[in-house]
Design a protein around this motif. Structure first.
Motif, mmCIF file in Angstrom:
data_model
loop_
_atom_site.group_PDB
_atom_site.id
_atom_site.type_symbol
_atom_site.label_atom_id
_atom_site.label_comp_id
_atom_site.label_asym_id
_atom_site.label_seq_id
_atom_site.Cartn_x
_atom_site.Cartn_y
_atom_site.Cartn_z
ATOM 1 N N GLU A 75 -2.123 2.386 1.122
ATOM 2 C CA GLU A 75 -2.815 1.470 2.026
ATOM 3 C C GLU A 75 -1.952 0.294 2.454
ATOM 4 O O GLU A 75 -2.110 -0.234 3.550
ATOM 5 C CB GLU A 75 -4.113 0.976 1.378
ATOM 6 N N THR A 76 -1.022 -0.124 1.607
ATOM 7 C CA THR A 76 -0.171 -1.276 1.945
ATOM 8 C C THR A 76 1.166 -0.861 2.548
ATOM 9 O O THR A 76 1.992 -1.709 2.869
ATOM 10 C CB THR A 76 0.093 -2.132 0.693
ATOM 11 N N GLU A 128 3.421 0.190 -6.360
ATOM 12 C CA GLU A 128 2.578 -0.754 -5.627
ATOM 13 C C GLU A 128 3.303 -2.052 -5.299
ATOM 14 O O GLU A 128 3.103 -2.629 -4.225
ATOM 15 C CB GLU A 128 1.298 -1.075 -6.426
ATOM 16 N N THR A 151 -1.244 8.231 -4.455
ATOM 17 C CA THR A 151 -2.598 8.468 -3.969
ATOM 18 C C THR A 151 -2.779 7.775 -2.616
ATOM 19 O O THR A 151 -1.991 6.891 -2.263
ATOM 20 C CB THR A 151 -3.636 7.903 -4.956
ATOM 21 N N PRO A 152 -3.812 8.145 -1.858
ATOM 22 C CA PRO A 152 -4.066 7.448 -0.589
ATOM 23 C C PRO A 152 -4.255 5.949 -0.772
ATOM 24 O O PRO A 152 -3.851 5.159 0.093
ATOM 25 C CB PRO A 152 -5.351 8.111 -0.085
ATOM 26 N N GLU A 153 -4.852 5.537 -1.892
ATOM 27 C CA GLU A 153 -5.083 4.116 -2.146
ATOM 28 C C GLU A 153 -3.763 3.350 -2.249
ATOM 29 O O GLU A 153 -3.635 2.231 -1.746
ATOM 30 C CB GLU A 153 -5.901 3.927 -3.426
ATOM 31 N N LYS A 154 -2.763 3.967 -2.862
ATOM 32 C CA LYS A 154 -1.468 3.298 -3.012
ATOM 33 C C LYS A 154 -0.715 3.220 -1.688
ATOM 34 O O LYS A 154 0.183 2.392 -1.529
ATOM 35 C CB LYS A 154 -0.619 4.023 -4.067
ATOM 36 N N ASP A 201 -2.081 12.755 5.323
ATOM 37 C CA ASP A 201 -1.549 11.511 5.875
ATOM 38 C C ASP A 201 -0.334 11.848 6.746
ATOM 39 O O ASP A 201 0.553 12.596 6.302
ATOM 40 C CB ASP A 201 -1.142 10.570 4.732
#
Length: 363
Positions: free
Chosen positions: A252-253, A212, A247-250, A277
């Motif tokens: 996002e940036t 992250e 994960t998709p959340e990671k 993705d």
């Protein structure tokens, strides 16, 4: 005779030419459909493989050639105690080129000394995997359009990951490369890769604990498996394991054009939700492997016929012989009667590396 034992056996220019040839094969597959007609590839796989073995088989078949070999050492004369040197001498009577995967580090180098035909290292222990590196480079070129000016994050098992070691060696010779290492303490990149590869070529290298914190700056995220059995402390594994799961959340940036690579197989380090993705390139990466292996087989056979190419660097370097003994139990020299080959490390008088596995030796 030219072989491919590790990525740097090919110069930067030669690597570029093989990638360009792979791109031409993709664009004009019919032109190469009989390029290796009448030639035979021997796939000698001493340990299990799905992608690499089938990729080599498919590559030779699409070139119009034939494939022989074995997919399990237990089904060969290896089970009777036959050495690598004797095996390849026999196989060379039947084939024109060899692709070898072996659980012992340095086995393909031994094979190249005795075969008399081109030998391709299809992975030796945790040492090197040069055709995966060519696959990675072709994928990067197709996805991003360049092989220079890249920030690449390697995540997971960087200590034993032969694909990581090989790709770092190849990219270190490019310009504008920055390497970010994302790994638990137990699986950090070996010091010799950092100091003798990255430092030698002036490649900036940064170590972090989570993906992250660096995700926004990455052009490439190269994922590998974090294996529970590598940890002495199970509690430590449980504490860090989720830090190395994509994960998709990671994502996002991450940049919209960032590429996610993985040599496969995966276990749980990339969730299935990431597969949809567009940045997930790891299955496209598999197909690229077939095309680049087609280009490599074609090129090595052409060089063998012309006898014009410079010899493989591994076989022309000046090595000391039999004065020191490698203590690495995973090295081919630990189990077979081969010359103990080693060379002095630049800038470290009295320190040496084994030619087969690159383990550090001291007088």
């Amino acid at each position: 005779m030219r072989h491919l034992i590790e990525p740097t056996d090919l110069s930067v220019d030669e690597t570029e030419r093989i990638i360009d040839l792979a791109l031409d094969i993709i664009a004009h597959r019919e032109k190469y459909s009989e390029a290796c007609k009448g030639r035979k590839l021997a796939t000698l796989f001493y340990e299990p493989s799905t992608r690499t073995r089938l990729s080599f088989t498919s590559a030779m078949m699409e070139l119009g050639g034939n494939v022989i070999g074995f997919s399990d050492a237990a089904s060969s004369s290896v089970s009777k105690g036959e050495t690598v040197a004797d095996t390849v001498r026999v196989i060379a009577c039947f084939a024109d080129i060899i692709a070898m995967r072996h659980f012992k580090e340095g086995a393909p180098l031994v094979a190249s000394q005795y075969a008399g035909i081109p030998v391709i290292n299809a992975g030796d222990g945790s040492h090197a995997h040069p055709t995966q590196t060519l696959t990675d480079l072709l994928t990067i070129k197709r996805e991003l359009g360049r092989l220079d000016d890249l920030t690449i994050g390697f995540c997971g098992d960087l200590k034993f990951g032969r694909t990581v070691h090989s790709l770092i060696k190849a990219l270190s010779r490019r310009t504008g490369i920055k390497v970010i290492l994302i790994a638990p303490e137990e699986l950090r990149l070996p010091d010799y890769i950092r100091h003798e590869v990255c430092d030698k070529y002036g490649v900036p290298t940064v170590e972090v604990r989570t993906m992250e914190e660096v995700m926004p700056e990455l052009d490439i995220l190269y994922m590998t498996r974090v294996q529970k059995e590598r940890f002495l402390d199970e509690e430590e594994f449980e504490r860090v394991k989720d830090s190395f799961v994509l994960t998709p959340e990671k994502l996002e940036t991450a940049k919209k054009e960032m590429v996610v690579l993985h040599p496969l197989p995966r276990v749980n380090e990339i969730t299935r939700a990431v597969d949809n993705d567009p940045r997930a390139a790891y299955f496209r990466q598999v197909e690229n492997g077939k095309f680049v292996r087609m280009a490599l087989i074609y090129t090595l056979l052409q060089w063998a016929g012309e006898r014009k190419a410079a010899p493989t660097p591994h076989l022309t370097e000046a090595y000391d012989v039999n004065r020191l003994r490698c203590q690495n139990r995973r090295c081919i020299s630990a189990t077979e009667d081969v010359d103990q080959l080693f060379h002095e490390i630049d800038g470290e008088p009295g320190s040496y590396r084994c030619a087969y596995c690159e383990a550090k030796l001291r007088e």
